[in-house]
Write an enzyme that holds these catalytic residues in place. Structure first.
Site, mmCIF file in Angstrom:
data_model
loop_
_atom_site.group_PDB
_atom_site.id
_atom_site.type_symbol
_atom_site.label_atom_id
_atom_site.label_comp_id
_atom_site.label_asym_id
_atom_site.label_seq_id
_atom_site.Cartn_x
_atom_site.Cartn_y
_atom_site.Cartn_z
ATOM 1 C CG LEU A 93 -1.710 -1.152 1.325
ATOM 2 C CD1 LEU A 93 -2.467 -1.373 2.669
ATOM 3 C CD2 LEU A 93 -2.770 -1.013 0.058
ATOM 4 C CG ASN A 107 -0.577 -7.444 6.295
ATOM 5 O OD1 ASN A 107 -1.329 -7.957 5.429
ATOM 6 N ND2 ASN A 107 0.510 -7.734 6.221
ATOM 7 C CG HIS A 109 3.670 -11.481 7.194
ATOM 8 N ND1 HIS A 109 3.975 -11.505 6.119
ATOM 9 C CD2 HIS A 109 4.811 -12.328 7.954
ATOM 10 C CE1 HIS A 109 4.940 -11.953 5.760
ATOM 11 N NE2 HIS A 109 5.763 -12.262 6.830
ATOM 12 C CG ASP A 141 5.601 0.610 9.103
ATOM 13 O OD1 ASP A 141 6.286 0.717 9.984
ATOM 14 O OD2 ASP A 141 5.439 0.001 8.078
ATOM 15 C CB ALA A 142 6.252 3.879 4.894
ATOM 16 N N GLY A 143 6.790 0.683 5.326
ATOM 17 C CA GLY A 143 7.618 -0.502 5.123
ATOM 18 C C GLY A 143 6.835 -1.591 4.555
ATOM 19 C CG ASP A 145 5.066 -7.956 5.772
ATOM 20 O OD1 ASP A 145 5.715 -8.859 4.982
ATOM 21 O OD2 ASP A 145 3.964 -7.679 5.608
HETATM 22 C C1 GRF Z 1 -2.731 -15.776 4.452
HETATM 23 O O1 GRF Z 1 -1.996 -16.609 5.139
HETATM 24 C C2 GRF Z 1 -2.041 -14.258 4.401
HETATM 25 O O2 GRF Z 1 -1.326 -14.122 5.711
HETATM 26 C C3 GRF Z 1 -1.130 -14.359 3.367
HETATM 27 O O3 GRF Z 1 -1.850 -15.126 2.446
HETATM 28 C C4 GRF Z 1 -2.959 -15.754 3.041
HETATM 29 C C5 GRF Z 1 -4.050 -15.375 2.518
HETATM 30 O O4 GRF Z 1 -5.132 -16.412 2.651
HETATM 31 N N1 GRF Z 1 -0.800 -13.139 2.950
HETATM 32 P P1 GRF Z 1 -6.482 -16.018 2.237
HETATM 33 O O5 GRF Z 1 -6.572 -15.356 1.017
HETATM 34 O O6 GRF Z 1 -7.230 -15.242 3.142
HETATM 35 O O7 GRF Z 1 -7.101 -17.454 2.210
#
Ligand code: GRF
Length: 200
Positions: A93, A107, A109, A141-143, A145
């Site tokens: 983003l 987000n 991750h 943020d801007a980075g 993750d």
């Molecule tokens: C999730 O594990 C997310 O953390 C990663 O990709 C996956 C997306 O899964 N970036 P979904 O589209 O919510 O099933």
């Protein structure tokens, strides 16, 4: 609390939020729209099945990344979100978006940040030989993750794991963590002290 959810794939995190909202009238948040950076993904089908407005903002439809970022910002702004949830959204983003919604974008991750950031967090943890990995919900943020961490959960890595089996085991945990975090932020808010996020 009005949520806009951004997806790029299967949308199982989105589905977990939809199910939690449908199951609990006191959840405290509702999804007002779902956006994606590409067509033809299950995440959009899930949104349409739930009767939600959807929009697609593709980079290739714009002259450059900055124009795409602006278009995405305007598309999201149209729904007046209180919180934007990036759930498997596979684009960074940009400045405009963060200027407009910064501090209100979270987000999820599939690794224990700051370890294994980026597009291949599951693959990288496996390749590294980590015995424990997990998932992280954080502010964007801007980075890449790098935003303040809201919550994390650990997931064991098994000797017989490949990327898919490990990612699936992480997603089982990740969906529950995201539902819990979004609900608590929606109901109780949060505060940030430096890099520390406190959700009461
Ligand atoms: C999730 O594990 C997310 O953390 C990663 O990709 C996956 C997306 O899964 N970036 P979904 O589209 O919510 O099933």
């Amino acid at each position: 609390c009005r949520l806009v959810v951004l997806v790029s794939g299967s949308g199982t995190n989105l589905q977990a939020l939809l199910d939690a909202i449908a199951a609990d009238p006191d959840y405290g948040a509702r999804i007002v729209a779902v956006g994606a950076d590409r067509d033809g993904i299950a995440g959009l089908d899930r949104a349409e099945r739930a009767g939600l407005p959807t929009f697609v903002c593709r980079v290739k439809d714009h002259e450059d990344r900055a124009a795409w970022d602006l278009a995405l910002t305007e598309a999201v702004a149209g729904y007046q979100p209180d919180l934007v949830v990036s759930a498997g959204f596979m684009k960074i983003l940009g400045k405009e978006f963060l200027a407009r919604f910064g501090g209100r974008v979270i987000n999820t991750h599939p690794a224990l940040l700051p370890s294994f950031p980026g597009t291949h967090g599951v693959r990288d943890a496996l390749a590294y030989g980590a015995k424990v990995t997990g998932c992280t919900v954080h502010f964007v943020d801007a980075g890449v993750d790098t935003g303040p961490i809201i919550a994390q959960r650990a997931v064991e890595v098994r000797d017989e794991d490949d990327e898919d089996t490990l990612h699936e085991r992480i997603k089982e945990v990740e969906r529950r963590l995201l539902v819990e975090v979004v609900g608590r932020i929606a109901r109780d808010g949060y505060r940030i002290e430096g890099r520390k996020v406190i959700v009461p």
